[in-house]
Scaffold this motif. Structure first.
Motif, PDB file in Angstrom:
ATOM      1  N   GLN A  65       9.874 -16.124  -8.802  1.00 34.92           N
ATOM      2  CA  GLN A  65       9.869 -14.884  -8.361  1.00 34.92           C
ATOM      3  C   GLN A  65       8.520 -14.527  -7.815  1.00 34.92           C
ATOM      4  O   GLN A  65       7.308 -15.190  -8.622  1.00 34.92           O
ATOM      5  N   PRO A  66       8.070 -13.710  -7.118  1.00 38.44           N
ATOM      6  CA  PRO A  66       6.777 -13.244  -6.593  1.00 38.44           C
ATOM      7  C   PRO A  66       5.851 -12.721  -7.903  1.00 38.44           C
ATOM      8  O   PRO A  66       6.216 -12.146  -8.986  1.00 38.44           O
ATOM      9  N   ALA A  67       4.795 -12.931  -7.882  1.00 37.62           N
ATOM     10  CA  ALA A  67       3.783 -12.767  -8.963  1.00 37.62           C
ATOM     11  C   ALA A  67       3.534 -11.192  -9.047  1.00 37.62           C
ATOM     12  O   ALA A  67       3.727 -10.546  -8.020  1.00 37.62           O
ATOM     13  N   LYS A  68       3.458 -10.755 -10.353  1.00 38.91           N
ATOM     14  CA  LYS A  68       3.262  -9.281 -10.531  1.00 38.91           C
ATOM     15  C   LYS A  68       1.981  -8.875  -9.787  1.00 38.91           C
ATOM     16  O   LYS A  68       1.003  -9.544  -9.655  1.00 38.91           O
ATOM     17  N   GLN A  69       1.883  -7.560  -9.566  1.00 42.30           N
ATOM     18  CA  GLN A  69       0.641  -6.994  -8.905  1.00 42.30           C
ATOM     19  C   GLN A  69       0.267  -5.701  -9.364  1.00 42.30           C
ATOM     20  O   GLN A  69       1.369  -4.942  -9.760  1.00 42.30           O
ATOM     21  N   TRP A  70      -0.872  -5.625  -9.547  1.00 40.76           N
ATOM     22  CA  TRP A  70      -1.167  -3.855 -10.139  1.00 40.76           C
ATOM     23  C   TRP A  70      -2.213  -3.481  -9.163  1.00 40.76           C
ATOM     24  O   TRP A  70      -3.064  -4.027  -8.525  1.00 40.76           O
ATOM     25  N   ALA A  71      -2.154  -2.088  -9.321  1.00 39.77           N
ATOM     26  CA  ALA A  71      -3.254  -1.254  -8.398  1.00 39.77           C
ATOM     27  C   ALA A  71      -4.551  -1.085  -9.008  1.00 39.77           C
ATOM     28  O   ALA A  71      -5.373  -0.946  -8.292  1.00 39.77           O
ATOM     29  N   SER A  72      -4.583  -1.415 -10.234  1.00 38.88           N
ATOM     30  CA  SER A  72      -6.177  -1.307 -10.789  1.00 38.88           C
ATOM     31  C   SER A  72      -6.268  -2.462 -12.127  1.00 38.88           C
ATOM     32  O   SER A  72      -5.264  -2.754 -12.524  1.00 38.88           O
ATOM     33  N   ALA A  73      -7.475  -2.614 -12.321  1.00 44.32           N
ATOM     34  CA  ALA A  73      -7.729  -3.391 -13.537  1.00 44.32           C
ATOM     35  C   ALA A  73      -7.129  -2.659 -14.662  1.00 44.32           C
ATOM     36  O   ALA A  73      -7.308  -1.482 -15.032  1.00 44.32           O
ATOM     37  N   PRO A  74      -6.781  -3.550 -15.796  1.00 46.99           N
ATOM     38  CA  PRO A  74      -5.869  -3.028 -16.915  1.00 46.99           C
ATOM     39  C   PRO A  74      -7.159  -2.393 -17.842  1.00 46.99           C
ATOM     40  O   PRO A  74      -8.283  -2.735 -17.927  1.00 46.99           O
ATOM     41  N   PRO A  75      -6.910  -1.300 -18.481  1.00 44.28           N
ATOM     42  CA  PRO A  75      -7.722  -0.880 -19.653  1.00 44.28           C
ATOM     43  C   PRO A  75      -8.146  -1.494 -20.782  1.00 44.28           C
ATOM     44  O   PRO A  75      -7.476  -2.667 -21.007  1.00 44.28           O
ATOM     45  N   MET A  76      -9.377  -1.161 -21.257  1.00 47.88           N
ATOM     46  CA  MET A  76      -9.775  -2.084 -22.343  1.00 47.88           C
ATOM     47  C   MET A  76      -8.631  -1.878 -23.462  1.00 47.88           C
ATOM     48  O   MET A  76      -8.653  -1.048 -23.941  1.00 47.88           O
ATOM     49  N   GLY A 132      -6.019 -20.387  -2.968  1.00 48.87           N
ATOM     50  CA  GLY A 132      -7.351 -19.967  -3.242  1.00 48.87           C
ATOM     51  C   GLY A 132      -7.679 -18.509  -2.668  1.00 48.87           C
ATOM     52  O   GLY A 132      -8.740 -18.129  -2.770  1.00 48.87           O
ATOM     53  N   THR A 133      -6.778 -17.970  -2.150  1.00 48.07           N
ATOM     54  CA  THR A 133      -6.676 -16.551  -1.833  1.00 48.07           C
ATOM     55  C   THR A 133      -5.969 -15.423  -2.313  1.00 48.07           C
ATOM     56  O   THR A 133      -6.125 -14.315  -2.200  1.00 48.07           O
ATOM     57  N   GLY A 134      -5.259 -15.803  -3.349  1.00 47.84           N
ATOM     58  CA  GLY A 134      -4.356 -14.692  -3.996  1.00 47.84           C
ATOM     59  C   GLY A 134      -5.282 -14.329  -5.567  1.00 47.84           C
ATOM     60  O   GLY A 134      -5.933 -14.533  -5.743  1.00 47.84           O
ATOM     61  N   GLY A 135      -4.600 -13.127  -5.904  1.00 52.71           N
ATOM     62  CA  GLY A 135      -4.972 -12.599  -7.039  1.00 52.71           C
ATOM     63  C   GLY A 135      -3.994 -11.464  -7.891  1.00 52.71           C
ATOM     64  O   GLY A 135      -2.730 -11.506  -7.160  1.00 52.71           O
ATOM     65  N   PRO A 136      -4.311 -10.826  -8.508  1.00 56.14           N
ATOM     66  CA  PRO A 136      -3.259  -9.859  -9.052  1.00 56.14           C
ATOM     67  C   PRO A 136      -3.307  -8.456  -8.705  1.00 56.14           C
ATOM     68  O   PRO A 136      -2.632  -7.463  -8.988  1.00 56.14           O
ATOM     69  N   GLY A 137      -3.988  -8.188  -7.394  1.00 54.04           N
ATOM     70  CA  GLY A 137      -3.906  -6.976  -6.813  1.00 54.04           C
ATOM     71  C   GLY A 137      -5.120  -6.080  -6.836  1.00 54.04           C
ATOM     72  O   GLY A 137      -4.989  -4.859  -6.261  1.00 54.04           O
ATOM     73  N   TYR A 138      -6.048  -6.491  -7.781  1.00 49.89           N
ATOM     74  CA  TYR A 138      -7.360  -5.727  -7.949  1.00 49.89           C
ATOM     75  C   TYR A 138      -8.290  -6.576  -8.328  1.00 49.89           C
ATOM     76  O   TYR A 138      -8.226  -7.770  -8.406  1.00 49.89           O
ATOM     77  N   ASN A 139      -9.321  -6.022  -8.494  1.00 53.52           N
ATOM     78  CA  ASN A 139     -10.677  -6.924  -8.751  1.00 53.52           C
ATOM     79  C   ASN A 139     -11.381  -6.202  -9.894  1.00 53.52           C
ATOM     80  O   ASN A 139     -11.076  -5.230 -10.357  1.00 53.52           O
ATOM     81  N   ILE A 140     -12.257  -6.931 -10.678  1.00 49.95           N
ATOM     82  CA  ILE A 140     -12.734  -6.743 -11.673  1.00 49.95           C
ATOM     83  C   ILE A 140     -14.517  -6.733 -11.606  1.00 49.95           C
ATOM     84  O   ILE A 140     -14.878  -7.410 -10.730  1.00 49.95           O
ATOM     85  N   GLU A 141     -15.112  -5.853 -12.434  1.00 51.11           N
ATOM     86  CA  GLU A 141     -16.484  -5.681 -12.179  1.00 51.11           C
ATOM     87  C   GLU A 141     -17.122  -7.116 -12.818  1.00 51.11           C
ATOM     88  O   GLU A 141     -16.785  -7.669 -13.676  1.00 51.11           O
ATOM     89  N   ASP A 142     -18.303  -7.612 -12.283  1.00 57.78           N
ATOM     90  CA  ASP A 142     -19.091  -8.746 -12.602  1.00 57.78           C
ATOM     91  C   ASP A 142     -19.723  -8.438 -14.067  1.00 57.78           C
ATOM     92  O   ASP A 142     -20.384  -7.112 -14.019  1.00 57.78           O
ATOM     93  N   GLU A 143     -19.827  -9.278 -15.089  1.00 58.97           N
ATOM     94  CA  GLU A 143     -20.521  -8.942 -16.205  1.00 58.97           C
ATOM     95  C   GLU A 143     -21.800 -10.168 -16.291  1.00 58.97           C
ATOM     96  O   GLU A 143     -21.749 -11.136 -16.662  1.00 58.97           O
TER      97      GLU A 143
END
Length: 219
Positions: free
Chosen positions: A40-51, A118-129
């Motif tokens: 099945q297609p991978a899940k996608q989200w509109a934003s990063a998950p809350p802490m 190498g081009t896919g992801g979860p639908g959002y990006n996260i902040e660098d630490e």
């Protein structure tokens, strides 16, 4: 005479047809089953998950692959947002079945892309630490990203040799874990045969190497 020739040609054709059917009938039934039931297609989200993690707790990611198991201590105090993201995706089973699409011996193995390109992801990006608090060396686990800041998502890499030290001159990849068990599995993956990528890099595994599942231990 023409009729005899026609009969001979027909008999030859039947022999080849039967041979082809016989060859097809020997196909692995599991292979056929996989083709009938595609992933099945991978899940996608509109934003990063809350802490949702507690940086004061210890989190261990137990990664089961088709080459063996790898246990990763997640560095929640050093990179809480990145660890939180990895824990979230693991618990959502996002990584289940995802391949290691890039393997470079003595440098790193990279996975976490549901597309396997190498081009896919979860639908959002996260902040660098950043800056990182450790050196890139064998066993270190870090987030992959593009050359743009804050472009990580789900892809990660595990350093597998001395070549990883080259990243210390440009430490732009968030370090969020270290392998505490299963380096032999990392080595097995590192030693698979590879071929050229579309860019000419010798890094694409010839065989399918993938994550079966990741279980998060919290203590």
């Amino acid at each position: 005479m023409k009729r005899i020739s026609f009969i001979i040609l027909l008999a030859v054709a039947l022999v080849f047809t039967m041979a082809a059917c016989s060859a097809n009938s020997g196909k692995n039934p599991e292979q056929g089953k996989q083709e009938a039931q595609p992933k099945q297609p991978a899940k996608q989200w509109a934003s990063a998950p809350p802490m949702a993690i507690d940086p004061n707790k210890t989190y261990i990611a137990h990664m089961e692959t088709n080459k063996g198991n790898i246990s990763i201590e997640l560095l929640a105090k050093e990179a809480p947002k990145t660890v939180n993201n990895f824990v979230f995706l693991s618990r959502e089973k996002f990584y289940d079945g995802v391949i290691f699409h890039r393997v470079i011996k003595d440098f790193m193995i990279q996975g976490g892309d549901p597309l396997g390109t190498g081009t896919g992801g979860p639908g959002y990006n996260i902040e660098d630490e950043l800056p990182v608090k450790r050196k890139y060396e064998k066993g270190i686990v870090a987030m992959a990203r593009t050359n743009q800041p804050n472009s990580g998502g789900s892809q990660f890499f595990i350093c597998n040799g001395p070549g990883a030290a080259g990243l210390n001159t440009q430490p732009d990849y968030v370090i969020f874990g270290k392998v505490i068990d299963g380096m032999d599995t990392v080595d097995k993956i590192s030693n698979v045969q590879v071929t050229q990528s579309p860019t000419g890099e010798e890094s694409v595994p010839v065989e399918k190497v993938f994550v079966k599942t990741i279980t998060i231990e919290e203590k």
